[in-house]
Design a protein around this motif. Sequence first.
Motif, PDB file in Angstrom:
ATOM      1  N   THR A   5      -4.328  -6.329   1.374  1.00 13.91           N
ATOM      2  CA  THR A   5      -3.314  -6.569   2.398  1.00 13.91           C
ATOM      3  C   THR A   5      -3.114  -5.316   3.239  1.00 13.91           C
ATOM      4  O   THR A   5      -3.499  -4.214   2.840  1.00 13.91           O
ATOM      5  N   VAL A   6      -2.503  -5.525   4.400  1.00 15.72           N
ATOM      6  CA  VAL A   6      -2.125  -4.425   5.290  1.00 15.72           C
ATOM      7  C   VAL A   6      -0.649  -4.601   5.628  1.00 15.72           C
ATOM      8  O   VAL A   6      -0.216  -5.699   5.995  1.00 15.72           O
ATOM      9  N   LEU A   7       0.126  -3.530   5.479  1.00 16.30           N
ATOM     10  CA  LEU A   7       1.518  -3.544   5.896  1.00 16.30           C
ATOM     11  C   LEU A   7       1.567  -3.071   7.347  1.00 16.30           C
ATOM     12  O   LEU A   7       1.164  -1.957   7.661  1.00 16.30           O
ATOM     13  N   VAL A   8       2.024  -3.949   8.233  1.00 15.01           N
ATOM     14  CA  VAL A   8       2.095  -3.631   9.662  1.00 15.01           C
ATOM     15  C   VAL A   8       3.527  -3.251  10.010  1.00 15.01           C
ATOM     16  O   VAL A   8       4.472  -3.973   9.684  1.00 15.01           O
ATOM     17  N   ILE A   9       3.687  -2.102  10.658  1.00 14.81           N
ATOM     18  CA  ILE A   9       5.010  -1.600  11.033  1.00 14.81           C
ATOM     19  C   ILE A   9       5.073  -1.416  12.545  1.00 14.81           C
ATOM     20  O   ILE A   9       4.212  -0.771  13.144  1.00 14.81           O
ATOM     21  N   ASN A  10       6.097  -2.001  13.142  1.00 15.99           N
ATOM     22  CA  ASN A  10       6.357  -1.829  14.579  1.00 15.99           C
ATOM     23  C   ASN A  10       7.742  -1.210  14.702  1.00 15.99           C
ATOM     24  O   ASN A  10       8.751  -1.903  14.631  1.00 15.99           O
ATOM     25  N   LYS A  17      10.273  -3.690  12.881  1.00 14.16           N
ATOM     26  CA  LYS A  17       9.699  -4.982  12.509  1.00 14.16           C
ATOM     27  C   LYS A  17       8.538  -4.701  11.555  1.00 14.16           C
ATOM     28  O   LYS A  17       7.803  -3.729  11.735  1.00 14.16           O
ATOM     29  N   TYR A  18       8.373  -5.567  10.552  1.00 13.76           N
ATOM     30  CA  TYR A  18       7.284  -5.343   9.604  1.00 13.76           C
ATOM     31  C   TYR A  18       6.719  -6.666   9.129  1.00 13.76           C
ATOM     32  O   TYR A  18       7.373  -7.710   9.193  1.00 13.76           O
ATOM     33  N   GLN A  19       5.488  -6.605   8.678  1.00 12.82           N
ATOM     34  CA  GLN A  19       4.849  -7.800   8.147  1.00 12.82           C
ATOM     35  C   GLN A  19       3.730  -7.389   7.180  1.00 12.82           C
ATOM     36  O   GLN A  19       2.981  -6.445   7.462  1.00 12.82           O
ATOM     37  N   LEU A  20       3.671  -8.081   6.041  1.00 10.25           N
ATOM     38  CA  LEU A  20       2.583  -7.863   5.085  1.00 10.25           C
ATOM     39  C   LEU A  20       1.544  -8.935   5.349  1.00 10.25           C
ATOM     40  O   LEU A  20       1.831 -10.132   5.211  1.00 10.25           O
ATOM     41  N   LEU A  70      11.349  -1.290   1.519  1.00  8.91           N
ATOM     42  CA  LEU A  70      10.527  -1.150   0.312  1.00  8.91           C
ATOM     43  C   LEU A  70      11.292  -1.650  -0.915  1.00  8.91           C
ATOM     44  O   LEU A  70      10.709  -2.244  -1.832  1.00  8.91           O
ATOM     45  N   ARG A  71      12.618  -1.431  -0.938  1.00 10.89           N
ATOM     46  CA  ARG A  71      13.436  -1.946  -2.041  1.00 10.89           C
ATOM     47  C   ARG A  71      13.424  -3.472  -2.062  1.00 10.89           C
ATOM     48  O   ARG A  71      13.315  -4.098  -3.128  1.00 10.89           O
ATOM     49  N   PRO A  78       6.854  -9.845  -2.007  1.00  9.01           N
ATOM     50  CA  PRO A  78       5.937  -9.518  -3.100  1.00  9.01           C
ATOM     51  C   PRO A  78       5.951  -8.011  -3.390  1.00  9.01           C
ATOM     52  O   PRO A  78       6.090  -7.214  -2.471  1.00  9.01           O
ATOM     53  N   ARG A  79       5.874  -7.665  -4.667  1.00  8.95           N
ATOM     54  CA  ARG A  79       5.887  -6.249  -5.051  1.00  8.95           C
ATOM     55  C   ARG A  79       4.680  -5.536  -4.449  1.00  8.95           C
ATOM     56  O   ARG A  79       3.541  -5.986  -4.605  1.00  8.95           O
ATOM     57  N   LEU A  80       4.959  -4.442  -3.745  1.00 12.98           N
ATOM     58  CA  LEU A  80       3.871  -3.746  -3.063  1.00 12.98           C
ATOM     59  C   LEU A  80       2.876  -3.147  -4.048  1.00 12.98           C
ATOM     60  O   LEU A  80       1.693  -2.987  -3.722  1.00 12.98           O
ATOM     61  N   GLU A  81       3.349  -2.844  -5.270  1.00 11.13           N
ATOM     62  CA  GLU A  81       2.433  -2.311  -6.294  1.00 11.13           C
ATOM     63  C   GLU A  81       1.368  -3.339  -6.653  1.00 11.13           C
ATOM     64  O   GLU A  81       0.264  -2.989  -7.070  1.00 11.13           O
TER      65      GLU A  81
END
Length: 394
Positions: A5-10, A17-20, A70-71, A78-81
């Motif tokens: 996956t890629v975490l996209v941050i705007n 704004k964010y999206q996984l 992140l919390r 979904p857990r990023l780990e």
Amino acid sequence: MAERTVLVINSGSSSIKYQLVDPDSGDSLASGIVERIGDTTGSITHKVDGRKIEIDEPVPDHGFGLAEVLRLFDEEGPRLEDANIVAVGHRVVQGGRYFSGPALITDEVVERIEQLVPLGPLHNPAHLKGIEVGRKLLADVPHVAVFDTAFFQDLPEEAARYALNREVADKYSIRRYGAHGTSHQFVSAAVAEKLGRDDLKQIVLHLGNGASASAVVNGHAVDTSMGLTPLEGLVMGGRTGDIDPAAVFHLVRVGKMTIDEIDHLFNRESGMKGMTGESDMREVRRLINEGDQNAIDSFNVYIHRLVKYVGAYTAVMGGLDALTFTAGVGENDSDVRAALCERLAFMGVKIDLEKNAIRSSESRIISTPDSSVTVMVYPTNEELAIARQAMTLI
């Protein structure tokens, strides 16, 4: 869970704004927005598995906001780990002449983005905050900058250069950079694939609160409506679009306004908002239905500007094969599409009014079989485009 996956941050001036994203399937696994950063009241919305988690709390700065995001991933999923993140993709509006594609973020790249702040004063500082915080909180994965201007990097000189004194223009890097390039590149490539042609002459209309047009030939941009900044071009939610630059001199000399006041007026208090009091086209439509003459006139100004650009770009390209509507207004406002296409009937443009009226999140052709131009609605997906561009460097 996706293989990767890629975490996209705007990161905006007062929002994140964010999206996984799963770059392979194109699926969004989670998304959200942090709003009103720095205000006394803030909010965070996190969407996952059909659920919407909303938190109302002050968000003092971008660091606090992203830590809260992140919390939420950790507590609500979904857990990023477990998400197999291979990159963080950051949207950056202004890449100047330096970045013709995505860039792996290093200290040198950050420094270059900082140098471009004078060309992107409304956007680049906020992107830098997002990059700084993101690199601290997610230090174990590569971070990639994806630039709005990259798709327009190789515009022909005749389209990119203003008729300004050459020495002044070059000294201060004044030229057409464009914006929304990630969207224009994604949509124009998708249209070519859908129509099974790589030799298209096409116009993409990215119509949202910000709005821009691009002319694309054989996959390469040959013109675009936004210029040195995203202020130029089409009528927008709060921006003037094209206006005689002498209006600035007039407002300084006669209106006694400061440059900062004019900047705010042109970027925030003009466009549809300045003409009607409403920046949202749905509200403008409501006013039109109530017989509000200002709203009727303003809608016509909006369409008139679109007609001019479509006509000009058709002439620049020597023809037009496909006209595509995208972004919030382009994808959802059938009245805008119908009004523009009616004005283009002289070019042989014909749309099926029933198909045009359908509300759908799917890409679709709305022109009739005998239309001289294929008219499409194609939902943009800038987050997926950023994720896939980031993957090219991993």
